[in-house]
Design a protein around this motif. Structure first.
Motif, PDB file in Angstrom:
ATOM      1  N   ILE A 151       1.191  -1.068   0.027  1.00 12.34           N
ATOM      2  CA  ILE A 151       0.072  -0.123  -0.137  1.00 12.34           C
ATOM      3  C   ILE A 151       0.929   1.208   0.057  1.00 12.34           C
ATOM      4  CG2 ILE A 151      -1.630   1.497   1.155  1.00 12.34           C
ATOM      5  CD1 ILE A 151      -2.581  -1.356   2.565  1.00 12.34           C
ATOM      6  N   SER A 152       0.987   1.911  -1.050  1.00  8.85           N
ATOM      7  CA  SER A 152       1.648   3.006  -1.225  1.00  8.85           C
ATOM      8  C   SER A 152       0.895   4.324  -0.733  1.00  8.85           C
ATOM      9  CB  SER A 152       2.343   3.354  -2.662  1.00  8.85           C
ATOM     10  OG  SER A 152       2.859   4.509  -2.695  1.00  8.85           O
ATOM     11  N   LEU A 153       1.616   5.342  -0.045  1.00  9.23           N
ATOM     12  CA  LEU A 153       0.881   6.424   0.367  1.00  9.23           C
ATOM     13  C   LEU A 153       1.317   7.813  -0.253  1.00  9.23           C
ATOM     14  CD1 LEU A 153       0.866   5.652   4.267  1.00  9.23           C
ATOM     15  CD2 LEU A 153      -0.878   5.214   2.632  1.00  9.23           C
ATOM     16  N   GLU A 157       7.520  11.273  -3.894  1.00 12.22           N
ATOM     17  CA  GLU A 157       7.702  11.690  -2.535  1.00 12.22           C
ATOM     18  C   GLU A 157       7.051  13.065  -2.269  1.00 12.22           C
ATOM     19  OE1 GLU A 157      10.877  12.186   1.081  1.00 12.22           O
ATOM     20  OE2 GLU A 157      11.339  10.684  -0.513  1.00 12.22           O
ATOM     21  N   ASN A 158       6.091  13.342  -1.332  1.00 16.02           N
ATOM     22  CA  ASN A 158       5.737  14.584  -0.982  1.00 16.02           C
ATOM     23  C   ASN A 158       6.972  15.505  -0.746  1.00 16.02           C
ATOM     24  OD1 ASN A 158       2.761  14.341  -1.133  1.00 16.02           O
ATOM     25  ND2 ASN A 158       2.839  13.778   0.807  1.00 16.02           N
ATOM     26  N   GLY A 159       6.682  16.940  -1.183  1.00 15.11           N
ATOM     27  CA  GLY A 159       8.041  17.761  -1.234  1.00 15.11           C
ATOM     28  C   GLY A 159       8.872  17.846  -2.107  1.00 15.11           C
ATOM     29  N   LEU A 160       8.974  16.692  -3.070  1.00 14.04           N
ATOM     30  CA  LEU A 160       9.792  16.931  -4.151  1.00 14.04           C
ATOM     31  C   LEU A 160       8.860  17.649  -5.213  1.00 14.04           C
ATOM     32  CD1 LEU A 160      11.326  13.195  -4.622  1.00 14.04           C
ATOM     33  CD2 LEU A 160      12.274  15.239  -3.713  1.00 14.04           C
ATOM     34  N   SER A 161       9.600  18.087  -6.410  1.00  9.77           N
ATOM     35  CA  SER A 161       8.933  18.877  -7.352  1.00  9.77           C
ATOM     36  C   SER A 161       8.689  17.777  -8.408  1.00  9.77           C
ATOM     37  CB  SER A 161       9.883  19.923  -7.848  1.00  9.77           C
ATOM     38  OG  SER A 161      10.748  19.372  -8.691  1.00  9.77           O
ATOM     39  N   VAL A 162       7.679  18.083  -9.201  1.00  8.08           N
ATOM     40  CA  VAL A 162       7.310  16.978 -10.513  1.00  8.08           C
ATOM     41  C   VAL A 162       8.431  16.860 -11.170  1.00  8.08           C
ATOM     42  CG1 VAL A 162       5.967  16.757 -12.508  1.00  8.08           C
ATOM     43  CG2 VAL A 162       4.641  17.825 -10.251  1.00  8.08           C
ATOM     44  N   MET A 163       9.481  17.693 -11.277  1.00  9.17           N
ATOM     45  CA  MET A 163      10.582  17.682 -12.035  1.00  9.17           C
ATOM     46  C   MET A 163      11.672  16.807 -11.448  1.00  9.17           C
ATOM     47  SD  MET A 163      13.970  18.713 -11.857  1.00  9.17           S
ATOM     48  CE  MET A 163      14.179  20.353 -10.887  1.00  9.17           C
ATOM     49  N   GLN A 179      14.834  11.690 -10.996  1.00  5.75           N
ATOM     50  CA  GLN A 179      15.157  10.777 -10.355  1.00  5.75           C
ATOM     51  C   GLN A 179      14.938   9.381 -10.846  1.00  5.75           C
ATOM     52  OE1 GLN A 179      13.920  11.407  -6.107  1.00  5.75           O
ATOM     53  NE2 GLN A 179      15.090  13.477  -6.054  1.00  5.75           N
ATOM     54  N   ASN A 180      13.726   9.356 -11.691  1.00  2.00           N
ATOM     55  CA  ASN A 180      13.000   8.108 -11.969  1.00  2.00           C
ATOM     56  C   ASN A 180      13.434   7.781 -13.644  1.00  2.00           C
ATOM     57  OD1 ASN A 180      11.583   6.675  -9.883  1.00  2.00           O
ATOM     58  ND2 ASN A 180      10.956   8.803  -9.816  1.00  2.00           N
ATOM     59  N   VAL A 199       5.137  18.430  -5.171  1.00  2.00           N
ATOM     60  CA  VAL A 199       4.163  17.217  -4.958  1.00  2.00           C
ATOM     61  C   VAL A 199       3.586  17.270  -3.378  1.00  2.00           C
ATOM     62  CG1 VAL A 199       4.083  14.737  -5.133  1.00  2.00           C
ATOM     63  CG2 VAL A 199       5.588  15.866  -6.797  1.00  2.00           C
ATOM     64  N   SER A 200       2.368  17.076  -3.434  1.00  3.16           N
ATOM     65  CA  SER A 200       1.768  16.838  -2.239  1.00  3.16           C
ATOM     66  C   SER A 200       0.554  15.766  -2.480  1.00  3.16           C
ATOM     67  CB  SER A 200       1.160  18.057  -1.992  1.00  3.16           C
ATOM     68  OG  SER A 200       0.005  18.650  -2.731  1.00  3.16           O
ATOM     69  N   ASP A 201      -0.179  15.328  -1.340  1.00  6.02           N
ATOM     70  CA  ASP A 201      -1.192  14.486  -1.604  1.00  6.02           C
ATOM     71  C   ASP A 201      -2.383  14.944  -2.512  1.00  6.02           C
ATOM     72  OD1 ASP A 201       0.177  12.823   0.368  1.00  6.02           O
ATOM     73  OD2 ASP A 201      -1.183  13.358   1.812  1.00  6.02           O
ATOM     74  N   GLU A 202      -2.550  16.380  -2.543  1.00  5.96           N
ATOM     75  CA  GLU A 202      -3.570  16.952  -3.464  1.00  5.96           C
ATOM     76  C   GLU A 202      -3.101  16.881  -4.822  1.00  5.96           C
ATOM     77  OE1 GLU A 202      -2.066  18.758  -0.566  1.00  5.96           O
ATOM     78  OE2 GLU A 202      -4.207  18.096   0.386  1.00  5.96           O
ATOM     79  N   LEU A 203      -1.988  16.464  -5.290  1.00  5.45           N
ATOM     80  CA  LEU A 203      -1.524  16.212  -6.534  1.00  5.45           C
ATOM     81  C   LEU A 203      -1.639  14.874  -6.941  1.00  5.45           C
ATOM     82  CD1 LEU A 203       1.154  18.788  -7.488  1.00  5.45           C
ATOM     83  CD2 LEU A 203      -1.053  18.884  -7.339  1.00  5.45           C
TER      84      LEU A 203
END
Ligand code: FES
Length: 122
Positions: A14-16, A35-41, A46-47, A106-110
């Protein structure tokens, strides 16, 4: 059943973390947990997501992290500041849904955000 008796086992399935989908102009897509707090960039770099160069590392000085945000997400994002808008003007083929992915935190809202990379970065 093992799943009900071992919460650590569940944690691995289960990923949060919010999921961001990166599409290319050619139509392929890749969904990444960021991860929350990272930018979409940062999530893209990183991936190994292609199409986001991020030459300036996120200091809003290059516009090579330009993405098109799916229309349904535009109103849910914080409004671009003037400096970002100015930089987008220098990006390759800017549109009304253009954003710099280094400015989208990035946040949960995104969770579920979909962005498309342009055919090339400027
Ligand atoms: S990484 Fe350079 S403007 Fe976003």
């Amino acid at each position: 059943m093992f799943l009900h008796t071992c919460p650590f086992y569940l944690d691995t399935y289960i990923s949060l973390m919010p999921q961001i989908t990166y599409k290319t102009s050619e139509g392929s897509s890749k969904t990444i947990e960021v991860e929350n707090g990272l930018s979409v960039m940062e999530g893209a770099v990183q991936n190994g997501v292609p199409g986001i160069d991020a030459d300036c590392g996120g200091s809003m000085a290059c516009a090579t992290c330009h993405v098109y945000v799916e229309e349904s997400w535009l109103a849910k994002l914080p409004k671009a500041e003037e400096a970002e808008v100015d930089m987008i003007d220098m990006a390759f083929e800017p549109k009304k849904n253009s954003r710099l992915s280094c400015q989208l935190i990035v946040s949960d809202e995104l969770d579920g955000l979909v962005v498309t990379t342009p055919a090339k970065q400027s």
